[in-house]
Design a protein around this motif. Structure first.
Motif, PDB file in Angstrom:
ATOM      1  N   THR A  28       0.711  -1.057  -0.169  1.00  0.00           N
ATOM      2  CA  THR A  28      -0.062  -0.086  -0.097  1.00  0.00           C
ATOM      3  C   THR A  28       0.834   1.279   0.240  1.00  0.00           C
ATOM      4  OG1 THR A  28      -1.890  -1.499   1.358  1.00  0.00           O
ATOM      5  CG2 THR A  28      -1.992   0.984   1.204  1.00  0.00           C
TER       6      THR A  28
ATOM      7  N   THR B 189      -3.988   5.766  -0.015  1.00  0.00           N
ATOM      8  CA  THR B 189      -4.029   4.915   0.909  1.00  0.00           C
ATOM      9  C   THR B 189      -5.387   4.298   1.201  1.00  0.00           C
ATOM     10  OG1 THR B 189      -1.739   5.277   1.880  1.00  0.00           O
ATOM     11  CG2 THR B 189      -3.057   3.681   2.963  1.00  0.00           C
TER      12      THR B 189
ATOM     13  N   GLY C 217      -6.974   0.896  -0.388  1.00  0.00           N
ATOM     14  CA  GLY C 217      -7.143   0.069   0.812  1.00  0.00           C
ATOM     15  C   GLY C 217      -8.959  -0.345   0.313  1.00  0.00           C
TER      16      GLY C 217
ATOM     17  N   SER D 180      -8.912  -2.752  -2.617  1.00  0.00           N
ATOM     18  CA  SER D 180      -8.027  -4.095  -2.273  1.00  0.00           C
ATOM     19  C   SER D 180      -9.044  -4.954  -1.488  1.00  0.00           C
ATOM     20  CB  SER D 180      -7.011  -3.895  -1.564  1.00  0.00           C
ATOM     21  OG  SER D 180      -6.172  -3.121  -2.372  1.00  0.00           O
TER      22      SER D 180
END
Length: 546
Positions: free
Chosen positions: A376, A410, A414, A417
């Motif tokens: 990340t 980020t 996140g 993902s």
């Protein structure tokens, strides 16, 4: 998971072993999470500049960075996926261990030190040194984010499998909730701790992983009186495949297509590491080229020892467990190592088995958290530094604005993902990582090598190579058996797989190199030979490196 699977002895074995000592398991997980969060908060207080956030202030020693590089590289694929692949496919699964190890040597010899000497924070720094900044940085940022997300899928899938095994969660909703929890933790690690926090977490994780793997390896060898021949013989007999289990061809040899798949996998594994952004940025955290070389030496020793032990883990799981038991727990084999730990510790209901299961699973969870944090950080850094600061803001962004952009990136990465990881939860994590390797080798590696070593390389060549390699590899994956047409696919009930191979490397990697070559030769742009000479001196000597 079906009712039949829930009732299977393997699932009951793990569930009973876990439920008898559920408090111990949850306590171990909590201790690790709290400890790493404390490290992250401590590191976050020392993160005051962009150099701190992206490169840890370049304050880590060669040994510390070598340990962190090992922690970043030895992922859930290494621990869970390879052990599962060996346990189910014997020799052919062992090829992952060889591929990952050889790949590391290629990355070190060709790319690591020149890239560290030439760049500042990201891969895009090196590519933009002699090319037109905005288009090349945009392409490098896009490629970094796509490769990182592919790699993140594997870690998320591993987390879902692992924690659901321990806590006896069989519902899809529960597994998705676990994936979401891992995603939230990784967002916290990166946004608060930056590279300093991530590096310390990876160092702690590397020590835990080596210690845990060493313990299980020792116990498995002890059970077979340190007789490797006896271990392999029992594994072959127990697998139901006999001597074929110890020979090539069980997975990659039955047909011409499977042989091509093996070749494709091998190329992707060997060349992929040299293009993985989260590995490459680790070399920006040391102060000198000498420290970079030292960290490389430490990493080779640690990683080499670990991959040797995965052989014992995988064949040990095959010797101790029936293949049906492994598949019933997780059809891709990702739970082979934890189940072997439970069995070697005394089996279901035993304190030793439950303790070993808890310890090994906590170590695997630590592995996942550390690697997702590194991935990340690599992708959010590339977005903030390459795309936001140098493309959108045209180099006028302040350090504070750049770091803020990295933190928001980020959060976005996140969330993506978590969504994709939830869909990939039943795929073998080693196979998923191999896909990330193929994308990295197709899009990033040709451009890095041409930039460092070919005087005639141009901006057009870089763009053709990155976008062509990226598009071809992702497209071939989408239309491969990994996504549809097989029981083990992401969408097993539909079939749009016109590309027969499970790994696109055989086609997309040569295409990436070819496009870079053709794009440069057809370009009307005259390469800046002065800039190339400067880059050559920097990459080889470290003179004037940031």
């Amino acid at each position: 998971m079906s009712a039949a699977q829930v009732a299977h002895p393997a699932v009951q074995l793990a569930a009973e072993g876990a439920s008898d000592h559920r408090t111990l398991i949850i306590t171990l997980f909590a201790v690790f999470v709290v400890a790493t969060l404390c490290i992250t908060v401590w590191a976050g207080r020392q993160t005051k500049s962009a150099a701190d956030f992206y490169a840890g202030g370049r304050q880590f020693t060669g040994f510390q960075n070598g340990l962190a590089v090992s922690g970043d590289y030895m992922s859930a694929a290494s621990f869970l996926g390879i052990a599962g692949a060996i346990a189910l496919f014997g020799y052919d699964g062992f090829l992952y261990s060889i591929g990952f190890l050889v790949a590391w040597l290629v990355a070190l010899l060709l790319v690591a030190e020149p890239l560290r000497n030439s760049g500042r924070y990201t891969m895009g720094d090196v590519l933009a040194y002699r090319m037109r900044q905005r288009p090349v940085r945009t392409a490098a940022g896009a490629s970094t984010i796509v490769v990182s997300i592919f790699y993140l899928l594997a870690q998320m899938a591993g987390a879902g499998v692992l924690v659901s095994l321990l806590l006896g969660i069989t519902s899809d909703g529960g597994k998705i909730a676990i994936v979401a929890l891992v995603g939230l933790l990784m967002i916290v690690y990166v946004t608060i701790g930056g590279m300093k926090g991530t590096t310390w977490v990876q160092m702690v994780k590397a020590v835990l992983l080596i210690a845990g793997t060493l313990l299980i390896t020792f116990l498995i060898l002890l059970k077979f009186h340190f007789n490797i021949s006896d271990l392999l013989g029992t594994a072959a007999t127990n697998s139901g495949k006999g001597h074929a289990f110890l020979e090539p061809g069980l997975k990659y040899g039955a047909t011409g297509t499977s042989k091509l798949d093996f070749l494709s996998l091998g190329i992707a594994l060997v060349l992929g590491t040299a293009g993985l952004p989260h590995i490459l940025i680790r070399f920006y955290t040391v102060p000198t080229a000498k420290a970079a070389r030292k960290s490389v030496n430490w990493a080779i020793g640690i990683i080499g020892a670990f991959y040797l032990m995965t052989i014992v883990l995988g064949f040990g799981a095959a010797a101790l467990l029936k293949p049906d038991d492994i598949v019933a727990s997780n059809k891709a084999g990702n739970t082979a190592a934890p189940l072997a730990a439970l069995e070697i510790g005394g089996g279901s209901g035993s304190t030793g088995g439950a303790v070993l299961l808890a310890v090994i699973s906590a170590v695997a969870f630590a592995t996942i958290l550390a690697v997702v944090a590194g991935l990340t950080l690599a992708s959010s850094s590339s977005f903030a530094h390459d795309i936001y600061a140098n493309v959108i803001r045209k180099g006028k962004a302040t350090e504070k604005e750049e770091v803020r952009a990295a933190k928001w990136a980020t959060v976005a990465i996140g969330i993506v993902s978590i969504g994709l990881g939830a869909m990939a939860r039943d795929l073998n994590v080693a196979g998923l990582v191999a896909l990330a390797f193929a994308v990295a080798a197709s899009a990033n590696l040709p451009t890095i090598l041409y930039s460092l070593f070919w005087k005639r390389f141009t901006t057009q060549g870089a763009l053709w190579s990155i976008y062509g390699g990226l598009a071809s590899s992702v497209l071939l994956v989408l239309f491969s058996p990994v996504v549809s047409s097989k029981p083990s696919s992401m969408f097993p009930d539909v079939d749009f797989a016109w590309f027969p191979l499970e790994n696109p490397g055989l086609i997309s990697i040569p295409l990436g190199f070819l496009l870079g070559l053709v794009g440069s030769l057809l370009s009307k742009e005259e390469p800046d030979k002065g800039k190339y000479a400067e880059l050559e001196v920097k990459s080889l000597t470290g003179v004037a490196a940031h």
